[in-house]
Motif scaffolding. Structure first.
Motif, PDB file in Angstrom:
ATOM      1  N   MET A 181       0.834  -1.178   0.000  1.00  0.00           N
ATOM      2  CA  MET A 181       0.000   0.000   0.000  1.00  0.00           C
ATOM      3  C   MET A 181       0.878   1.240   0.000  1.00  0.00           C
ATOM      4  N   PHE A 182       0.269   2.311  -0.394  1.00  0.00           N
ATOM      5  CA  PHE A 182       0.957   3.596  -0.390  1.00  0.00           C
ATOM      6  C   PHE A 182       0.142   4.577   0.457  1.00  0.00           C
ATOM      7  N   PRO A 183       0.798   5.511   1.096  1.00  0.00           N
ATOM      8  CA  PRO A 183       0.042   6.517   1.838  1.00  0.00           C
ATOM      9  C   PRO A 183      -0.598   7.498   0.852  1.00  0.00           C
ATOM     10  N   PRO A 184      -1.882   7.761   0.998  1.00  0.00           N
ATOM     11  CA  PRO A 184      -2.544   8.682   0.070  1.00  0.00           C
ATOM     12  C   PRO A 184      -2.071  10.118   0.304  1.00  0.00           C
ATOM     13  N   GLY A 185      -2.201  10.929  -0.708  1.00  0.00           N
ATOM     14  CA  GLY A 185      -1.897  12.345  -0.554  1.00  0.00           C
ATOM     15  C   GLY A 185      -2.876  12.988   0.419  1.00  0.00           C
ATOM     16  N   LYS A 186      -2.505  14.132   0.938  1.00  0.00           N
ATOM     17  CA  LYS A 186      -3.329  14.823   1.939  1.00  0.00           C
ATOM     18  C   LYS A 186      -4.734  15.105   1.416  1.00  0.00           C
ATOM     19  N   ASP A 187      -4.856  15.617   0.193  1.00  0.00           N
ATOM     20  CA  ASP A 187      -6.164  15.946  -0.371  1.00  0.00           C
ATOM     21  C   ASP A 187      -7.046  14.704  -0.499  1.00  0.00           C
ATOM     22  N   LEU A 188      -6.462  13.628  -1.000  1.00  0.00           N
ATOM     23  CA  LEU A 188      -7.211  12.380  -1.144  1.00  0.00           C
ATOM     24  C   LEU A 188      -7.676  11.860   0.216  1.00  0.00           C
ATOM     25  N   ALA A 189      -6.789  11.867   1.190  1.00  0.00           N
ATOM     26  CA  ALA A 189      -7.123  11.373   2.525  1.00  0.00           C
ATOM     27  C   ALA A 189      -8.217  12.223   3.173  1.00  0.00           C
ATOM     28  N   GLU A 190      -8.112  13.531   3.062  1.00  0.00           N
ATOM     29  CA  GLU A 190      -9.068  14.424   3.713  1.00  0.00           C
ATOM     30  C   GLU A 190     -10.450  14.375   3.079  1.00  0.00           C
ATOM     31  N   ASN A 191     -10.537  13.933   1.832  1.00  0.00           N
ATOM     32  CA  ASN A 191     -11.817  13.897   1.127  1.00  0.00           C
ATOM     33  C   ASN A 191     -12.324  12.486   0.875  1.00  0.00           C
ATOM     34  N   SER A 192     -11.793  11.530   1.608  1.00  0.00           N
ATOM     35  CA  SER A 192     -12.177  10.136   1.394  1.00  0.00           C
ATOM     36  C   SER A 192     -13.442   9.772   2.182  1.00  0.00           C
ATOM     37  N   ASN A 193     -14.085   8.730   1.735  1.00  0.00           N
ATOM     38  CA  ASN A 193     -15.271   8.228   2.443  1.00  0.00           C
ATOM     39  C   ASN A 193     -14.917   7.780   3.846  1.00  0.00           C
ATOM     40  N   ILE A 194     -13.778   7.138   4.015  1.00  0.00           N
ATOM     41  CA  ILE A 194     -13.402   6.656   5.348  1.00  0.00           C
ATOM     42  C   ILE A 194     -13.150   7.831   6.283  1.00  0.00           C
ATOM     43  N   GLN A 195     -12.591   8.918   5.776  1.00  0.00           N
ATOM     44  CA  GLN A 195     -12.372  10.105   6.614  1.00  0.00           C
ATOM     45  C   GLN A 195     -13.708  10.690   7.066  1.00  0.00           C
ATOM     46  N   ARG A 196     -14.669  10.802   6.160  1.00  0.00           N
ATOM     47  CA  ARG A 196     -16.002  11.312   6.538  1.00  0.00           C
ATOM     48  C   ARG A 196     -16.656  10.392   7.559  1.00  0.00           C
ATOM     49  N   TRP A 197     -16.496   9.098   7.383  1.00  0.00           N
ATOM     50  CA  TRP A 197     -17.069   8.128   8.315  1.00  0.00           C
ATOM     51  C   TRP A 197     -16.436   8.285   9.698  1.00  0.00           C
ATOM     52  N   MET A 198     -15.113   8.436   9.739  1.00  0.00           N
ATOM     53  CA  MET A 198     -14.416   8.624  11.004  1.00  0.00           C
ATOM     54  C   MET A 198     -14.878   9.914  11.686  1.00  0.00           C
ATOM     55  N   THR A 233     -10.343  10.448  15.349  1.00  0.00           N
ATOM     56  CA  THR A 233      -9.411  11.452  14.839  1.00  0.00           C
ATOM     57  C   THR A 233      -8.351  10.928  13.892  1.00  0.00           C
ATOM     58  N   ASP A 234      -8.016   9.642  13.959  1.00  0.00           N
ATOM     59  CA  ASP A 234      -6.999   9.124  13.047  1.00  0.00           C
ATOM     60  C   ASP A 234      -7.187   7.617  12.848  1.00  0.00           C
TER      61      ASP A 234
END
Length: 57
Positions: free
Chosen positions: A1-18, A24-25
């Motif tokens: 796996m690769f760490p997603p970019g900040k924009d991708l991570a902040e706008n992901s479905n999993i981030q909204r779910w969290m 928080t993380d």
């Protein structure tokens, strides 16, 4: 796996779910899933299809 970019991570479905559950993380998400797997899987399924697939007896 690769760490997603900040924009991708902040706008992901999993981030909204969290955010919905005040998580928080990713490490906190993993710990909450380990501490209460029934909650984790029930809420994850509910977010995917709007209802819980778990039937409790």
């Amino acid at each position: 796996m690769f760490p997603p970019g900040k924009d991708l991570a902040e706008n992901s479905n999993i981030q909204r779910w969290m955010e919905r559950y005040g998580i928080t993380d990713y490490d906190e998400l993993l710990q909450r899933g380990r501490d209460d797997p029934e909650w984790f899987w029930d809420e994850l399924a509910r977010s995917w299809n709007g209802s819980s697939p778990i039937k409790r007896s």
